[in-house]
Design an enzyme around this catalytic site. Structure first.
Site, PDB file in Angstrom:
ATOM      1  N   GLU A 211      61.569  61.978  43.425  1.00 52.08           N
ATOM      2  CA  GLU A 211      62.901  61.370  43.550  1.00 52.08           C
ATOM      3  C   GLU A 211      63.979  62.444  43.602  1.00 52.08           C
ATOM      4  O   GLU A 211      64.926  62.356  44.364  1.00 52.08           O
ATOM      5  CB  GLU A 211      63.143  60.419  42.377  1.00 52.08           C
ATOM      6  CG  GLU A 211      62.198  59.248  42.421  1.00 52.08           C
ATOM      7  CD  GLU A 211      62.195  58.453  41.134  1.00 52.08           C
ATOM      8  OE1 GLU A 211      61.876  57.272  41.203  1.00 52.08           O
ATOM      9  OE2 GLU A 211      62.504  59.008  40.067  1.00 52.08           O
TER      10      GLU A 211
ATOM     11  N   ASP B 107      55.907  47.879  41.007  1.00 51.74           N
ATOM     12  CA  ASP B 107      54.684  47.170  40.618  1.00 51.74           C
ATOM     13  C   ASP B 107      55.070  45.950  39.804  1.00 51.74           C
ATOM     14  O   ASP B 107      56.223  45.774  39.441  1.00 51.74           O
ATOM     15  CB  ASP B 107      53.786  48.119  39.795  1.00 51.74           C
ATOM     16  CG  ASP B 107      54.493  48.631  38.545  1.00 51.74           C
ATOM     17  OD1 ASP B 107      54.427  47.953  37.505  1.00 51.74           O
ATOM     18  OD2 ASP B 107      55.140  49.701  38.599  1.00 51.74           O
TER      19      ASP B 107
HETATM   20  N1  SAH Z   1      50.953  56.660  37.530  1.00 48.45           N
HETATM   21  C1  SAH Z   1      52.181  57.378  37.633  1.00 48.45           C
HETATM   22  C2  SAH Z   1      52.779  57.465  36.270  1.00 48.45           C
HETATM   23  C3  SAH Z   1      54.203  57.168  36.321  1.00 48.45           C
HETATM   24  S1  SAH Z   1      54.736  56.664  34.744  1.00 48.45           S
HETATM   25  C4  SAH Z   1      51.977  58.717  38.278  1.00 48.45           C
HETATM   26  O1  SAH Z   1      50.890  58.925  38.750  1.00 48.45           O
HETATM   27  O2  SAH Z   1      52.903  59.525  38.361  1.00 48.45           O
HETATM   28  C5  SAH Z   1      55.799  55.465  35.185  1.00 48.45           C
HETATM   29  C6  SAH Z   1      57.175  55.882  35.588  1.00 48.45           C
HETATM   30  O3  SAH Z   1      57.687  54.846  36.386  1.00 48.45           O
HETATM   31  C7  SAH Z   1      58.112  55.999  34.411  1.00 48.45           C
HETATM   32  O4  SAH Z   1      59.151  56.909  34.702  1.00 48.45           O
HETATM   33  C8  SAH Z   1      58.638  54.557  34.252  1.00 48.45           C
HETATM   34  O5  SAH Z   1      60.009  54.533  33.939  1.00 48.45           O
HETATM   35  C9  SAH Z   1      58.399  53.905  35.612  1.00 48.45           C
HETATM   36  N2  SAH Z   1      57.559  52.691  35.652  1.00 48.45           N
HETATM   37  C10 SAH Z   1      57.185  52.103  36.818  1.00 48.45           C
HETATM   38  N3  SAH Z   1      56.413  51.037  36.585  1.00 48.45           N
HETATM   39  C11 SAH Z   1      56.269  50.934  35.234  1.00 48.45           C
HETATM   40  C12 SAH Z   1      55.538  50.045  34.391  1.00 48.45           C
HETATM   41  N4  SAH Z   1      54.801  49.057  34.886  1.00 48.45           N
HETATM   42  N5  SAH Z   1      55.614  50.244  33.041  1.00 48.45           N
HETATM   43  C13 SAH Z   1      56.353  51.248  32.548  1.00 48.45           C
HETATM   44  N6  SAH Z   1      57.046  52.131  33.311  1.00 48.45           N
HETATM   45  C14 SAH Z   1      57.015  51.991  34.643  1.00 48.45           C
END
Ligand code: SAH
Length: 264
Positions: free
Chosen positions: A24, A228
């Site tokens: 981002e 998601d």
């Molecule tokens: N799987 C991702 C991990 C991202 S963690 C990766 O491979 O990079 C999730 C990030 O997106 C955090 O910054 C959070 O604020 C946001 N986010 C998006 N969907 C989320 C969810 N279902 N629960 C919690 N945070 C979520």
């Protein structure tokens, strides 16, 4: 460079822009004029000018502590006149879909529970569970998001829209909840939805930034693209979504907002 005549917190500093994920920030940095970076507390803060406004752009990394400490540095080192958090979130409310955008009206930390000493979700000794976003800031971001999402095809292209099942993306304004957990099971999102029925989306930073900004009297709002449904499929194609949908939304919405409103 424009300087808004009456910033609502009395500061005339730059606008702070925070994101949690590297992709981002990497879309935004090449657009900065006169970009310089300063390293404070293990974070690179990028100062510069974007669409006529002084800004500081920073990667907070993921989670509430990371976001809160980054926010303190934005306020104390840079004297920001407002803070905007841009990122992705999981949808909680029925009807909120992948590709929609949620602008915060208020934010709550869903994993804080000091009961029975304090009511559930209340941040001890503040008397507050829900931290309001700045109304004018949220309104400006809502207007910008609505304008940008009016023509999703121009921004994303038909192939990307089809790949993520995006048809007519909507903009929502309401409660965003934050906690130090990636919510990726239907069981967990059902519990959250039942406990907090008005929550539109769940993420991992916004309410922490809202608390810090409230304590310092700095206007704050968050914009979150729904990546998601916070269910068993939550981690599918995450990286691709950030690159092809979220980053494009964030950059377009922030730029429109900066050029329309003069920041705050
Ligand atoms: N799987 C991702 C991990 C991202 S963690 C990766 O491979 O990079 C999730 C990030 O997106 C955090 O910054 C959070 O604020 C946001 N986010 C998006 N969907 C989320 C969810 N279902 N629960 C919690 N945070 C979520």
């Amino acid at each position: 460079m424009n300087t808004p005549s009456s910033p609502s917190n009395g500061h005339s500093g730059p606008v702070g822009i925070i994101a949690a994920l590297h992709q981002e920030i990497s879309e935004l940095l090449p657009l900065l004029l006169d970009a310089r970076s300063v390293r404070i507390g293990s974070r690179d803060f990028w100062t510069g000018e974007l669409d006529g406004q002084a800004v500081v752009v920073v990667l907070s990394r993921i989670g509430k502590v990371a976001a809160a400490s980054t926010t303190v540095a934005l306020i104390t080192h840079f004297g920001v006149r407002a803070v905007v958090f841009a990122g992705v979130a999981g949808a909680l409310a029925p009807g909120v879909s992948v590709g929609d955008v949620v602008v915060s009206a208020e934010l709550l930390q869903h994993d804080v529970d000091a009961s029975p000493l304090f009511p559930r979700w209340e941040i001890p000794l503040t008397g507050m569970a829900r931290f309001p976003a700045d109304t004018a800031l949220a309104r400006g971001l809502l207007e910008s998001a609505t304008a940008v999402l009016a023509d999703p095809q121009a921004l994303l292209g038909a192939v990307v829209m089809q790949a993520f099942g995006i048809t007519e993306p909507q903009v929502y304004n309401g409660l965003i909840v934050s906690g130090d957990r990636f919510v990726c099971t239907s069981a967990e999102s059902t519990v959250l939805r039942q406990a907090l029925p008005d929550a539109l989306a769940v993420e991992m930073e916004g309410a922490a930034v809202a608390q810090v900004c409230h304590e310092w009297g700095v206007p704050f709002a968050a914009i979150r693209t729904i990546s998601d449904r916070a269910d068993d499929a939550a981690s599918v194609d995450f990286a691709q979504f950030i690159a092809e949908v979220d980053s494009r939304y964030s950059v377009a919405i922030l730029r429109k907002w900066l050029s329309m409103a003069g920041g705050v």
